[in-house]
Motif scaffolding. Sequence first.
Motif, mmCIF file in Angstrom:
data_model
loop_
_atom_site.group_PDB
_atom_site.id
_atom_site.type_symbol
_atom_site.label_atom_id
_atom_site.label_comp_id
_atom_site.label_asym_id
_atom_site.label_seq_id
_atom_site.Cartn_x
_atom_site.Cartn_y
_atom_site.Cartn_z
ATOM 1 N N UNK A 120 0.830 -1.201 0.000
ATOM 2 C CA UNK A 120 0.000 0.000 0.000
ATOM 3 C C UNK A 120 0.862 1.248 0.000
ATOM 4 N N UNK A 121 1.904 1.224 0.823
ATOM 5 C CA UNK A 121 2.800 2.379 0.928
ATOM 6 C C UNK A 121 3.554 2.628 -0.372
ATOM 7 N N UNK A 122 4.143 1.566 -0.921
ATOM 8 C CA UNK A 122 5.000 1.716 -2.099
ATOM 9 C C UNK A 122 4.198 1.974 -3.372
ATOM 10 N N UNK A 123 2.986 1.429 -3.440
ATOM 11 C CA UNK A 123 2.190 1.590 -4.660
ATOM 12 C C UNK A 123 1.381 2.875 -4.679
ATOM 13 N N UNK A 124 1.426 3.638 -3.581
ATOM 14 C CA UNK A 124 0.596 4.838 -3.492
ATOM 15 C C UNK A 124 1.275 6.069 -4.093
ATOM 16 N N UNK A 125 2.558 5.951 -4.389
ATOM 17 C CA UNK A 125 3.308 7.132 -4.839
ATOM 18 C C UNK A 125 3.208 7.269 -6.359
ATOM 19 N N UNK A 223 8.496 13.288 4.605
ATOM 20 C CA UNK A 223 7.876 12.783 3.375
ATOM 21 C C UNK A 223 7.226 11.426 3.617
ATOM 22 N N UNK A 224 7.931 10.558 4.326
ATOM 23 C CA UNK A 224 7.413 9.225 4.619
ATOM 24 C C UNK A 224 6.159 9.310 5.488
ATOM 25 N N UNK A 225 6.173 10.171 6.501
ATOM 26 C CA UNK A 225 5.017 10.368 7.369
ATOM 27 C C UNK A 225 3.788 10.774 6.560
ATOM 28 N N UNK A 230 -1.468 9.574 4.186
ATOM 29 C CA UNK A 230 -2.375 9.670 3.039
ATOM 30 C C UNK A 230 -2.996 8.335 2.660
ATOM 31 N N UNK A 231 -2.309 7.231 2.960
ATOM 32 C CA UNK A 231 -2.866 5.910 2.613
ATOM 33 C C UNK A 231 -3.523 5.233 3.808
ATOM 34 N N UNK A 232 -3.587 5.939 4.945
ATOM 35 C CA UNK A 232 -4.312 5.408 6.093
ATOM 36 C C UNK A 232 -3.545 4.451 6.982
ATOM 37 N N UNK A 233 -2.206 4.480 6.923
ATOM 38 C CA UNK A 233 -1.399 3.655 7.830
ATOM 39 C C UNK A 233 -1.197 4.458 9.112
ATOM 40 N N UNK A 234 -1.768 3.971 10.207
ATOM 41 C CA UNK A 234 -1.782 4.742 11.457
ATOM 42 C C UNK A 234 -0.648 4.377 12.411
ATOM 43 N N UNK A 235 0.227 3.490 12.004
ATOM 44 C CA UNK A 235 1.346 3.119 12.860
ATOM 45 C C UNK A 235 2.347 4.271 12.930
ATOM 46 N N UNK A 236 3.144 4.277 13.999
ATOM 47 C CA UNK A 236 4.173 5.302 14.164
ATOM 48 C C UNK A 236 5.345 4.964 13.252
ATOM 49 N N UNK A 237 5.186 5.263 11.992
ATOM 50 C CA UNK A 237 6.133 4.812 10.974
ATOM 51 C C UNK A 237 7.312 5.772 10.859
ATOM 52 N N UNK A 238 8.497 5.211 10.763
ATOM 53 C CA UNK A 238 9.735 5.952 10.539
ATOM 54 C C UNK A 238 10.507 5.225 9.442
#
Length: 294
Positions: A120-125, A223-225, A230-238
């Motif tokens: 989801x993350x990689x295909x959203x860009x 940028x990653x945040x 925008x794709x709805x990933x609610x984890x504390x992503x870094x």
Amino acid sequence: MTDCKEALNDFISYIIVEKGLSENTVLAYKADVLKFINFAKKKRISLENFEHNDITDFLWEMKTEGLKPRSIFRVIESLRQFYKFLNSEDLAKNNPTLYLATPNLPENLPDILTFDEVDLLLNSINDDDEMHIRNKAMLELLYAAGLRVSELINLKFSDINLEDCFLRIIGKGSKERLVPFGNKAKFFISIYLKKRRPCLNVNDHIFISRLGKKLSRIEFWRQLKNIAKNVGINKNITPHTLRHSFASHLLKGGADIRFVQEMLGHASITTTQIYTHLDEDRIVQQHKKFHPRG
């Protein structure tokens, strides 16, 4: 009597040259030992006359000042290395750190993304903008090679073999390793290089800002945040989340842990083994679901 300032300077030189520790680790060790030296001066105890109880008094003072267990663990390790050095140089005969008990640390397992979340993350860009192309290439490479964010943003054109899909990485402690990456990362890096960086010199940084300067880790993290939000990933992503996910997904797929250790650039396999614990909940769930007496 040992000259504390000279001993500290010699110790720093030792851990840089002989131990090959990273800059951040060296700074942490230096700060810890300096606090210890100041404590020794306050108590009017020379380094060679320190005893076990004196060390525990120092650690207790650190704790009362609000130092967390993980930081106290690091202080203990700093002092162990310091006294190991003092003993080797005959600057102290005793070693008051020998029988120090380390605090119990909570096992903080890293957050990881599922396979679907990575897709989801990689295909959203979108790839219709120069900065989007850059972000796409960076995220694909980050996940494909399990890089630290500092390793990613410091990549130079001379570090990448695009034809054979290999990176030359200078990691912590200036240790070099070769890391492979896959065809998807190769494809998007190629697009980025053609559109954004067609005239790279070998010493140029690959990933740059809109103004043509080396990208900062903070800017990439932002940028990653935004992409994750925008794709709805609610984890504390870094950026490190993708490194964790890379390691966990390889092990889930059956990769040998020694191979994963080498890819990540871990000095000790103990560090890599944390990823073997990430599947424990899933294993329990699978057992309950499929075992006839689950």
